[in-house]
Design a protein around this motif. Sequence first.
Motif, PDB file in Angstrom:
ATOM      1  N   VAL A  63      10.169   8.498  -8.889  1.00 36.47           N
ATOM      2  CA  VAL A  63       9.985   9.234  -7.636  1.00 36.47           C
ATOM      3  C   VAL A  63       8.499   9.510  -7.421  1.00 36.47           C
ATOM      4  CG1 VAL A  63      10.454  11.408  -6.455  1.00 36.47           C
ATOM      5  CG2 VAL A  63      12.284  10.246  -7.685  1.00 36.47           C
ATOM      6  N   THR A  64       7.782   9.878  -8.475  1.00 34.10           N
ATOM      7  CA  THR A  64       6.353  10.150  -8.360  1.00 34.10           C
ATOM      8  C   THR A  64       5.595   8.894  -7.973  1.00 34.10           C
ATOM      9  OG1 THR A  64       6.566  11.833 -10.061  1.00 34.10           O
ATOM     10  CG2 THR A  64       4.351  11.083  -9.556  1.00 34.10           C
ATOM     11  N   ASP A  65       5.932   7.769  -8.584  1.00 36.61           N
ATOM     12  CA  ASP A  65       5.280   6.504  -8.236  1.00 36.61           C
ATOM     13  C   ASP A  65       5.566   6.124  -6.794  1.00 36.61           C
ATOM     14  OD1 ASP A  65       4.283   6.370 -10.773  1.00 36.61           O
ATOM     15  OD2 ASP A  65       5.824   4.993 -11.515  1.00 36.61           O
ATOM     16  N   ALA A  66       6.778   6.361  -6.336  1.00 34.49           N
ATOM     17  CA  ALA A  66       7.130   6.048  -4.952  1.00 34.49           C
ATOM     18  C   ALA A  66       6.349   6.954  -3.995  1.00 34.49           C
ATOM     19  CB  ALA A  66       8.624   6.210  -4.741  1.00 34.49           C
ATOM     20  N   ALA A  67       6.231   8.240  -4.355  1.00 33.22           N
ATOM     21  CA  ALA A  67       5.485   9.168  -3.510  1.00 33.22           C
ATOM     22  C   ALA A  67       4.015   8.782  -3.462  1.00 33.22           C
ATOM     23  CB  ALA A  67       5.655  10.595  -4.025  1.00 33.22           C
ATOM     24  N   ALA A  68       3.484   8.348  -4.605  1.00 35.08           N
ATOM     25  CA  ALA A  68       2.086   7.916  -4.644  1.00 35.08           C
ATOM     26  C   ALA A  68       1.886   6.673  -3.790  1.00 35.08           C
ATOM     27  CB  ALA A  68       1.665   7.667  -6.078  1.00 35.08           C
ATOM     28  N   ALA A  69       2.836   5.776  -3.810  1.00 33.14           N
ATOM     29  CA  ALA A  69       2.739   4.560  -3.005  1.00 33.14           C
ATOM     30  C   ALA A  69       2.802   4.888  -1.513  1.00 33.14           C
ATOM     31  CB  ALA A  69       3.845   3.591  -3.386  1.00 33.14           C
ATOM     32  N   VAL A  70       3.638   5.842  -1.153  1.00 39.05           N
ATOM     33  CA  VAL A  70       3.739   6.257   0.254  1.00 39.05           C
ATOM     34  C   VAL A  70       2.434   6.904   0.707  1.00 39.05           C
ATOM     35  CG1 VAL A  70       4.909   7.845   1.824  1.00 39.05           C
ATOM     36  CG2 VAL A  70       6.238   6.481   0.220  1.00 39.05           C
ATOM     37  N   ARG A  71       1.870   7.780  -0.131  1.00 38.58           N
ATOM     38  CA  ARG A  71       0.582   8.408   0.213  1.00 38.58           C
ATOM     39  C   ARG A  71      -0.512   7.373   0.361  1.00 38.58           C
ATOM     40  NH1 ARG A  71       2.078  12.254  -3.450  1.00 38.58           N
ATOM     41  NH2 ARG A  71       0.803  11.317  -5.064  1.00 38.58           N
TER      42      ARG A  71
END
Length: 64
Positions: A6-14
Amino acid sequence: MESTHVTDAAAAVRQARFGSLPPRIRHEDMVEEKAATANDPARYAFNPEASWRSFSCLAADLGL
């Protein structure tokens, strides 16, 4: 393990939304050097008409 995903996905979205930071501005690009001007003798001359502008007094500031 899922929180990392989830953190990696959030970082990718940012990263996709905001991209990267703008490039740094060098100090040399922010500073402008100018030659000093000649001293104007009238600049520091006493002017009684304008002397009230630089008057600083607590009583005057309070309106007393």
